[in-house]
Design a protein around this motif. Structure first.
Motif, short mmCIF file in Angstrom:
data_model
loop_
_atom_site.label_atom_id
_atom_site.label_comp_id
_atom_site.label_asym_id
_atom_site.label_seq_id
_atom_site.Cartn_x
_atom_site.Cartn_y
_atom_site.Cartn_z
N ASP A 1 10.78 7.36 6.20
CA ASP A 1 9.62 6.81 6.46
C ASP A 1 8.88 5.89 5.64
O ASP A 1 8.06 4.81 5.85
N MET A 2 9.63 5.53 4.36
CA MET A 2 9.05 4.44 3.54
C MET A 2 9.36 3.13 4.26
O MET A 2 8.65 2.03 4.03
N MET A 3 10.65 3.06 4.92
CA MET A 3 10.87 2.03 5.62
C MET A 3 10.36 1.70 6.85
O MET A 3 10.03 0.56 6.97
N LEU A 4 9.64 2.54 7.37
CA LEU A 4 8.81 2.44 8.76
C LEU A 4 7.57 2.13 8.65
O LEU A 4 6.90 2.02 9.69
N THR A 5 6.94 2.49 7.42
CA THR A 5 5.49 2.20 7.33
C THR A 5 5.32 1.12 6.49
O THR A 5 5.91 0.47 5.78
N ASP A 6 3.98 0.43 6.69
CA ASP A 6 3.55 -0.80 6.19
C ASP A 6 2.39 -0.53 5.13
O ASP A 6 1.79 -1.47 4.37
N SER A 7 2.04 0.97 5.08
CA SER A 7 0.94 1.39 4.34
C SER A 7 1.53 1.41 2.78
O SER A 7 2.45 2.33 2.62
N LYS A 8 0.82 0.87 2.04
CA LYS A 8 1.09 1.02 0.54
C LYS A 8 0.90 2.40 -0.02
O LYS A 8 1.78 3.09 -0.90
N GLU A 9 -0.17 2.98 0.62
CA GLU A 9 -0.75 4.44 0.13
C GLU A 9 0.49 5.39 0.56
O GLU A 9 0.94 6.45 -0.09
N ASP A 10 1.09 5.21 1.90
CA ASP A 10 2.21 6.09 2.59
C ASP A 10 3.23 5.88 1.72
O ASP A 10 4.24 6.96 1.49
N ARG A 11 3.63 4.67 1.29
CA ARG A 11 5.02 4.29 0.62
C ARG A 11 4.80 5.13 -0.94
O ARG A 11 5.67 5.59 -1.29
N GLN A 12 3.51 4.96 -1.37
CA GLN A 12 3.59 5.57 -2.59
C GLN A 12 3.71 7.20 -2.35
O GLN A 12 4.28 7.77 -3.29
N SER A 13 3.00 7.73 -1.39
CA SER A 13 3.08 9.08 -1.01
C SER A 13 4.72 9.63 -1.00
O SER A 13 5.31 10.58 -1.49
N GLN A 14 5.44 8.57 -0.26
CA GLN A 14 6.75 9.09 -0.07
C GLN A 14 7.50 8.90 -1.07
O GLN A 14 8.59 9.39 -1.73
N PHE A 15 7.06 7.79 -1.97
CA PHE A 15 7.79 7.72 -3.49
C PHE A 15 7.62 8.87 -4.35
O PHE A 15 8.63 9.35 -4.86
N ASN A 16 6.54 9.47 -4.29
CA ASN A 16 6.10 10.54 -5.05
C ASN A 16 6.96 11.93 -4.46
O ASN A 16 7.35 12.66 -5.22
N SER A 17 7.31 11.70 -3.29
CA SER A 17 7.87 12.81 -2.70
C SER A 17 9.40 12.88 -3.21
O SER A 17 9.91 13.74 -3.36
N ILE A 18 9.75 11.67 -2.85
CA ILE A 18 11.24 11.32 -3.55
C ILE A 18 11.54 11.83 -4.81
O ILE A 18 12.23 12.45 -5.43
#
Length: 310
Positions: free
Chosen positions: A71-88
């Protein structure tokens, strides 16, 4: 010492004591085997199955991380990437706790070796995650896809394989525990049945020997012996005492001999009494004759005295 020479109380105590010891042994074996079964069940429920749950949860966290990376690779949203990072990071934390718990509970050499492989491959997979997240942050689409396909996926596969091997090993231990429990049950069942049969056979044999010995000593059933003794005690010396053939040692044989001896003694007493009665009659008759003669002598003396006076 043979059974025939033992006291009745000693016979009964000995026989029931042996049977009781066998029963105690059967109970002891049953309790011990049940304790072994309980220990095996507790080992499966409280040790090996929780390890499987921990390993499977680590697998689930690995899948969560893989999904978050995708999901982090597919999104361009910084918020979404941060959310995925937190999930990881959360998945890593949970996996780390589970591994720590496995390290404190796994004690077998093979289990420790499999867990060490899990830890090593997890470290490689985490390093790949960090690298991929760096490429995602730099926006290097081609490089991150190539890295994902050529390095991260094989690392994930190796990591999951190590976890699967650990789970499989725990399942094998559970199967071994189940087989051991089955063998314990079969051994306990066979042993308890054998000891129960021995106890039953021994009780039957001892009971038969004691009964035969007592009947041999009594010469018949106890009720019959009591009835005969009661009639003899009441003075009935004409009672018939039935004994077994070739019986010369039983109580009934002794009672019949006692009856015969008493009858003989009574007959002798009666004969002596008759003799004494006859002699008494003769003495009484002699006394009467002596009295009559004495009276005659006295009369003669009176006549003689009268004549002398004249």
């Amino acid at each position: 010492m043979s059974i025939a020479n033992m006291k009745v109380g000693t016979r009964l105590v000995t026989s029931f004591g042996i049977v009781s010891l066998l029963l105690i042994l059967i109970i002891g074996i049953g309790v011990t085997k049940l304790a072994n079964l309980n220990a095996g069940t507790n080992l499966i429920i409280n040790d090996r199955w929780p390890k499987i749950d921990l390993a499977r949860d680590i697998l689930a966290q690995a899948d969560n991380i893989a999904i978050a990376l995708r999901d982090m690779m597919l999104t361009d949203s910084k918020e979404d990437r941060q959310s995925q990072f937190n999930s990881i990071m959360e998945s890593r934390r949970v996996a780390e706790e589970n591994i720590d718990r496995l390290q404190s509970t796994i004690v077998t050499p093979k289990g420790k070796e499999l867990l060490r492989k899990v830890i090593d491959r997890r470290a490689k997979y985490m390093a790949g995650q960090d690298k991929l997240m760096g490429l995602v942050g730099e926006g290097k689409q081609m490089e991150m896809r190539a890295f994902l396909a050529n390095e991260l996926r094989p690392a994930l596969a190796a990591y999951k394989e190590a976890l699967s091997n650990l789970v499989r090993f725990q399942v094998e231990l559970i199967d071994a525990s189940g087989k051991s429990a089955s063998e314990t049950y079969k051994d306990a069942r066979t042993l308890m049945i054998a000891l129960g049969a021995i106890a039953l056979m021994l009780a039957t044999i001892v009971g038969f020997l004691i009964t035969r010995s007592l009947l041999k000593q009594l010469g018949g059933e106890p009720d019959y012996a009591v009835a005969i003794a009661g009639r003899i005690a009441a003075g009935d010396l004409t009672v018939a005492v039935n004994i077994r053939e070739n019986d010369h040692v039983s109580m009934l044989y002794a009672m019949r001999a006692m009856r015969d001896n008493l009858a003989h003694i009574v007959a002798q007493v009666r004969q002596g009494t008759d003799t004494i009665a006859t002699a008494s009659g003769q003495i009484a008759a002699g006394n009467l004759d002596l009295s009559s003669r004495t009276e005659q002598q006295a009369s003669s003396l009176e006549e003689t005295a009268s004549s002398m006076e004249e």
